[in-house]
Design a protein around this motif. Structure first.
Motif, PDB file in Angstrom:
ATOM      1  N   ALA A  35     -15.858  18.422 -43.748  1.00 36.85           N
ATOM      2  CA  ALA A  35     -14.969  17.295 -44.021  1.00 36.85           C
ATOM      3  C   ALA A  35     -15.570  15.990 -43.510  1.00 36.85           C
ATOM      4  CB  ALA A  35     -13.603  17.523 -43.377  1.00 36.85           C
ATOM      5  N   LEU A  36     -16.602  16.099 -42.698  1.00 37.54           N
ATOM      6  CA  LEU A  36     -17.250  14.935 -42.091  1.00 37.54           C
ATOM      7  C   LEU A  36     -18.735  15.249 -41.995  1.00 37.54           C
ATOM      8  CD1 LEU A  36     -16.322  12.248 -40.716  1.00 37.54           C
ATOM      9  CD2 LEU A  36     -16.301  13.492 -38.569  1.00 37.54           C
ATOM     10  N   LEU A  37     -19.556  14.299 -42.385  1.00 36.54           N
ATOM     11  CA  LEU A  37     -21.003  14.483 -42.270  1.00 36.54           C
ATOM     12  C   LEU A  37     -21.441  14.250 -40.825  1.00 36.54           C
ATOM     13  CD1 LEU A  37     -22.137  12.485 -45.413  1.00 36.54           C
ATOM     14  CD2 LEU A  37     -22.024  14.975 -45.158  1.00 36.54           C
ATOM     15  N   PRO A  38     -22.457  14.979 -40.355  1.00 33.72           N
ATOM     16  CA  PRO A  38     -22.960  14.728 -38.999  1.00 33.72           C
ATOM     17  C   PRO A  38     -23.352  13.259 -38.834  1.00 33.72           C
ATOM     18  CG  PRO A  38     -23.877  16.767 -39.867  1.00 33.72           C
ATOM     19  CD  PRO A  38     -23.154  16.093 -41.005  1.00 33.72           C
ATOM     20  N   GLY A  39     -22.887  12.641 -37.780  1.00 29.65           N
ATOM     21  CA  GLY A  39     -23.195  11.244 -37.495  1.00 29.65           C
ATOM     22  C   GLY A  39     -22.298  10.237 -38.197  1.00 29.65           C
ATOM     23  N   GLN A  40     -21.468  10.698 -39.109  1.00 30.45           N
ATOM     24  CA  GLN A  40     -20.628   9.785 -39.883  1.00 30.45           C
ATOM     25  C   GLN A  40     -19.579   9.098 -39.006  1.00 30.45           C
ATOM     26  OE1 GLN A  40     -18.539  11.700 -43.093  1.00 30.45           O
ATOM     27  NE2 GLN A  40     -17.981   9.769 -44.059  1.00 30.45           N
ATOM     28  N   PHE A  41     -18.945   9.820 -38.107  1.00 36.39           N
ATOM     29  CA  PHE A  41     -17.892   9.236 -37.279  1.00 36.39           C
ATOM     30  C   PHE A  41     -18.424   8.150 -36.347  1.00 36.39           C
ATOM     31  CE2 PHE A  41     -15.399   8.955 -33.411  1.00 36.39           C
ATOM     32  CZ  PHE A  41     -14.154   8.624 -33.922  1.00 36.39           C
ATOM     33  N   PRO A  42     -19.468   8.414 -35.548  1.00 33.11           N
ATOM     34  CA  PRO A  42     -19.930   7.349 -34.655  1.00 33.11           C
ATOM     35  C   PRO A  42     -20.435   6.115 -35.415  1.00 33.11           C
ATOM     36  CG  PRO A  42     -21.278   9.322 -34.374  1.00 33.11           C
ATOM     37  CD  PRO A  42     -20.169   9.661 -35.305  1.00 33.11           C
ATOM     38  N   GLU A  43     -21.031   6.344 -36.583  1.00 30.30           N
ATOM     39  CA  GLU A  43     -21.505   5.214 -37.388  1.00 30.30           C
ATOM     40  C   GLU A  43     -20.324   4.372 -37.878  1.00 30.30           C
ATOM     41  OE1 GLU A  43     -23.946   2.520 -39.115  1.00 30.30           O
ATOM     42  OE2 GLU A  43     -24.544   4.157 -37.800  1.00 30.30           O
ATOM     43  N   ALA A  44     -19.295   5.028 -38.386  1.00 32.88           N
ATOM     44  CA  ALA A  44     -18.115   4.307 -38.870  1.00 32.88           C
ATOM     45  C   ALA A  44     -17.404   3.594 -37.723  1.00 32.88           C
ATOM     46  CB  ALA A  44     -17.161   5.272 -39.564  1.00 32.88           C
ATOM     47  N   LEU A  45     -17.358   4.219 -36.561  1.00 24.18           N
ATOM     48  CA  LEU A  45     -16.734   3.596 -35.400  1.00 24.18           C
ATOM     49  C   LEU A  45     -17.519   2.360 -34.975  1.00 24.18           C
ATOM     50  CD1 LEU A  45     -14.446   3.719 -33.389  1.00 24.18           C
ATOM     51  CD2 LEU A  45     -15.778   5.325 -32.038  1.00 24.18           C
ATOM     52  N   GLY A  46     -18.835   2.427 -35.047  1.00 23.64           N
ATOM     53  CA  GLY A  46     -19.671   1.270 -34.723  1.00 23.64           C
ATOM     54  C   GLY A  46     -19.415   0.112 -35.668  1.00 23.64           C
ATOM     55  N   VAL A  47     -19.285   0.400 -36.950  1.00 24.53           N
ATOM     56  CA  VAL A  47     -18.985  -0.647 -37.934  1.00 24.53           C
ATOM     57  C   VAL A  47     -17.621  -1.269 -37.632  1.00 24.53           C
ATOM     58  CG1 VAL A  47     -18.482  -1.087 -40.380  1.00 24.53           C
ATOM     59  CG2 VAL A  47     -20.439   0.342 -39.740  1.00 24.53           C
ATOM     60  N   TYR A  48     -16.655  -0.436 -37.332  1.00 24.33           N
ATOM     61  CA  TYR A  48     -15.320  -0.941 -36.998  1.00 24.33           C
ATOM     62  C   TYR A  48     -15.374  -1.852 -35.776  1.00 24.33           C
ATOM     63  CZ  TYR A  48     -10.620  -1.124 -35.114  1.00 24.33           C
ATOM     64  OH  TYR A  48      -9.430  -1.567 -34.593  1.00 24.33           O
ATOM     65  N   MET A  49     -16.085  -1.420 -34.743  1.00 21.94           N
ATOM     66  CA  MET A  49     -16.168  -2.202 -33.511  1.00 21.94           C
ATOM     67  C   MET A  49     -16.809  -3.564 -33.770  1.00 21.94           C
ATOM     68  SD  MET A  49     -17.201   0.849 -30.882  1.00 21.94           S
ATOM     69  CE  MET A  49     -17.712  -0.267 -29.598  1.00 21.94           C
ATOM     70  N   GLU A  50     -17.869  -3.603 -34.559  1.00 18.77           N
ATOM     71  CA  GLU A  50     -18.513  -4.882 -34.869  1.00 18.77           C
ATOM     72  C   GLU A  50     -17.576  -5.787 -35.664  1.00 18.77           C
ATOM     73  OE1 GLU A  50     -21.335  -6.129 -33.674  1.00 18.77           O
ATOM     74  OE2 GLU A  50     -21.392  -4.295 -32.481  1.00 18.77           O
ATOM     75  N   THR A  51     -16.801  -5.207 -36.558  1.00 25.28           N
ATOM     76  CA  THR A  51     -15.857  -5.982 -37.361  1.00 25.28           C
ATOM     77  C   THR A  51     -14.786  -6.622 -36.489  1.00 25.28           C
ATOM     78  OG1 THR A  51     -16.223  -4.550 -39.264  1.00 25.28           O
ATOM     79  CG2 THR A  51     -14.230  -5.890 -39.285  1.00 25.28           C
ATOM     80  N   VAL A  52     -14.194  -5.844 -35.578  1.00 24.01           N
ATOM     81  CA  VAL A  52     -13.111  -6.399 -34.767  1.00 24.01           C
ATOM     82  C   VAL A  52     -13.626  -7.341 -33.687  1.00 24.01           C
ATOM     83  CG1 VAL A  52     -11.492  -4.530 -35.227  1.00 24.01           C
ATOM     84  CG2 VAL A  52     -12.954  -4.405 -33.205  1.00 24.01           C
ATOM     85  N   LYS A  53     -14.875  -7.159 -33.244  1.00 23.33           N
ATOM     86  CA  LYS A  53     -15.435  -8.085 -32.252  1.00 23.33           C
ATOM     87  C   LYS A  53     -15.539  -9.495 -32.823  1.00 23.33           C
ATOM     88  CE  LYS A  53     -18.531  -4.958 -29.853  1.00 23.33           C
ATOM     89  NZ  LYS A  53     -19.939  -4.722 -29.522  1.00 23.33           N
ATOM     90  N   SER A  54     -15.747  -9.588 -34.115  1.00 21.96           N
ATOM     91  CA  SER A  54     -15.898 -10.903 -34.736  1.00 21.96           C
ATOM     92  C   SER A  54     -14.562 -11.616 -34.922  1.00 21.96           C
ATOM     93  CB  SER A  54     -16.613 -10.775 -36.086  1.00 21.96           C
ATOM     94  OG  SER A  54     -15.809 -10.076 -37.005  1.00 21.96           O
TER      95      SER A  54
END
Length: 76
Positions: A35-54
């Motif tokens: 249901a989730l590719l290896p590494g997909q969750f931390p990558e998506a979380l990183g994108v989210y964090m960069e988005t909200v930091k801005s």
């Protein structure tokens, strides 16, 4: 880390450790069931964090710190 934590600090540290462990178990289950590719969750979380930091004021520094810890713990 040196020094002794206050009782409140110990509670916060235990809560953080339990949350990280729960995410690791969840991600592992999702990956095992394809249901989730290896590494997909931390990558998506990183994108989210960069988005909200801005965007100032959307997420507290404490929340970002917890998300960072979860991201680091769930990376392969």
């Amino acid at each position: 880390m040196t020094g002794k934590l206050s009782p409140e600090g110990e509670v916060i540290a235990a809560y953080g450790a339990a949350m990280v462990a729960a995410f690791q178990v969840l991600i592992n289950c999702l990956e095992e069931n394809d249901a989730l590719l290896p590494g997909q969750f931390p990558e998506a979380l990183g994108v989210y964090m960069e988005t909200v930091k801005s965007r100032k004021g959307d997420v507290s520094d404490m929340t970002l710190a917890v998300l960072h810890d979860i991201r680091m713990a769930t990376q392969d």
